[in-house]
Structures are given as structure tokens and as C-alpha cells.
Design an enzyme around this catalytic site. Structure first.
Site, PDB file in Angstrom:
ATOM      1  N   TYR A 272      11.105  35.397  88.383  1.00 61.92           N
ATOM      2  CA  TYR A 272      11.607  36.772  88.487  1.00 61.92           C
ATOM      3  C   TYR A 272      10.483  37.734  88.856  1.00 61.92           C
ATOM      4  CZ  TYR A 272      14.110  41.045  87.236  1.00 61.92           C
ATOM      5  OH  TYR A 272      14.700  42.289  87.269  1.00 61.92           O
TER       6      TYR A 272
ATOM      7  N   SER B 152      11.610  46.422  89.963  1.00 58.52           N
ATOM      8  CA  SER B 152      11.449  46.229  88.518  1.00 58.52           C
ATOM      9  C   SER B 152      10.000  46.398  88.112  1.00 58.52           C
ATOM     10  CB  SER B 152      11.922  44.825  88.120  1.00 58.52           C
ATOM     11  OG  SER B 152      11.650  44.556  86.760  1.00 58.52           O
TER      12      SER B 152
END
Length: 264
Positions: free
Chosen positions: A157, A144
Site C-alpha cells: 500500500y 495518502s
């Protein structure tokens, strides 16, 4: 179309929907043989049927909880025994939960690291000896842009994704000597059900709706880089440009983009 995929067997984790299902479809369209792993057998079977109806390719499905060590080990043992040679691994399974540091639930943080980091590394440990034996193989880690740009309410995250970028960069250097290619795919927000759990209220998803990537477009790009020496795929381009600027002038970027960073 990537003709080098034809006849190749490619494992995809988290393949029961979203990006994983899209990867499987694009690989099958190119003549590859998807081997799908996820928890839900019903959803996997639905993906398998769709692939067969659309492409005529027979995909293989295996139900396993990636957080269950015994189940995961048994699944990979079965796959390697049945298929003899695997050509690539797409590590796609992942989860997110957006919360401020003070509000973060430990169970959410624990789950993110267990799935986004440890399960991904574990699948690589199962497959790397196989690839080394064949002196070929391709590991694609779906990570990501959050691993490159830190934003409020995503500490857990971002940390999990940053960890996998670092791990992948080391793996790439070591695997190269084995004839194995490693590619990291760093994407911004993608229009999938990921946000149902990461952002239950829907505020972040709504604020970035116009920026969201189409999962089919991402899948086409990933299928196109298989069995190439591509180091990274970063999407969208402007977010990757922003991540480079963030590395150079983080303080200024945090000030200038404060409102954008606080979308969550």
C-alpha cells in the site's frame, strides 16, 4: 463555499460511497455538476438521487470497472462526447490490504498497483489532452499519508501511494505549462468502508478510531481547493508534521514511534 465551482463539471472516480460520494455532495452543494464513475450502478444511482434531493443538482453516473481497459476507455469517450467540456478530475478510487511482506498475497499487491497507480494514471491520460486543449483544468489525486510515512504491514500500500506522489509531482510541473493545476491530497485514516478490505480483522481500525478523519470534513476541504493553485492538502496536520520529521530523522522516528507504527 467555493463559488468558483458553480456550473463546473467535475469527474469523480470511486464515487459510489465513502469519500467519493462525499466529494460529489459537497461539489453539488457549491453548484458544481458531479460526474460519477464506479463499478456499482445501483450505488451510483443512490448517490445521484441523494444529491438531487439535497441540492437540486443533476449528477451524471457511469458504471465502469477501472481495471477494465476497454470499459474505462469507452466510459471516458462517452463522457467527453456527451459533456463536451470537463473542468476537473478527482482521482479517488483506491484499495488497500495490510499484510507483512512475508504474508503478502501477490494478487493483493497486483490489485493495489493496478487500481492505486495504473488506473489513476490512465484516467489522467484520458483527460490531460482535453484539459490542454482548453488551457485549463484541475487534477486532484487522492493519495495518502502512507505515501510519506512507511509503516510495517503496509509495504504494498505504501509503495503504491509513494509511486503516485512521485508521479503527481512530475505531472504538476509538466501540466503547469498547459494551464492545468495538479493537487495531491494526502490523508491519514478516514472513517469509511476502506478498512473492511484493508483490515478485515478490524484491529488497526479499532486502534486508530480516535484519530480517524470525518469524510465530510475531508470533502469540504477538497471542494474548497478546487480551481486554486494549492499544491497539496495534508490531513491531519500532526501526521504531516510527523512525515516531515520522518524525512529528516527516519531512524529516530522509527525507534520513538515503534509502538504507533506497529498498530496494524
Amino acid at each position: 463555499m467555493n463559488k468558483s465551482i458553480t456550473g463546473k463539471k467535475i469527474i469523480i472516480t470511486g464515487a459510489s460511497g465513502g469519500l467519493g460520494a462525499q466529494f460529489a455532495m459537497e461539489i453539488a452543494k457549491a453548484g458544481g455538476i458531479p460526474i460519477l464513475i464506479a463499478r456499482s450502478l445501483d450505488k451510483l444511482e443512490a448517490v445521484r438521487r441523494q444529491i438531487a434531493e439535497t441540492t437540486g443538482i443533476e449528477a451524471f453516473v457511469y458504471s465502469a470497472d477501472l481495471l477494465d481497459e476497454a470499459a474505462l476507455s469507452g466510459t471516458f469517450e462517452t463522457i467527453l462526447e456527451k459533456h463536451e467540456r470537463i473542468d476537473a478530475l478527482i482521482n479517488n478510487a483506491g484499495v488497500g490490504k495490510f499484510d507483512a511482506v512475508l504474508d503478502m498475497d501477490w494478487s493483493d499487491l497486483d490489485r493495489m498497483f493496478r487500481l492505486n497507480v495504473f488506473a489513476m494514471i490512465r484516467t489522467i491520460q484520458y483527460m490531460l489532452p482535453h484539459f490542454r486543449k482548453n488551457s485549463s483544468g484541475h487534477i486532484v489525486n487522492i493519495i495518502s499519508q502512507a505515501g510519506k510515512i512507511a509503516t510495517p504491514k503496509s509495504a504494498g500500500y505504501c509503495a503504491s501511494k509513494h509511486a503516485m506522489i512521485g508521479y503527481s509531482n512530475v505531472l504538476r510541473q509538466e501540466a503547469r505549462e498547459m494551464g492545468v493545476q495538479v493537487t495531491t491530497v494526502n490523508v491519514g485514516p478516514v472513517r469509511t468502508d476502506f478498512f473492511d478490505k484493508a483490515d478485515p480483522e478490524g484491529s488497526y481500525a479499532k486502534s486508530v478510531e480516535r484519530y480517524m478523519l470525518n469524510p465530510a470534513d475531508v470533502a469540504v476541504k477538497v471542494a474548497g481547493l478546487l480551481f486554486t493553485s494549492r499544491r497539496e492538502l495534508n490531513m491531519p496536520w500532526w501526521m504531516e508534521f510527523g512525515s516531515k520529521m520522518y524525512q529528516l530523522i527516519p531512524g529516530l522516528m522509527e525507534k520513538v514511534l515503534k509502538s504507533q507504527f506497529n498498530k496494524k
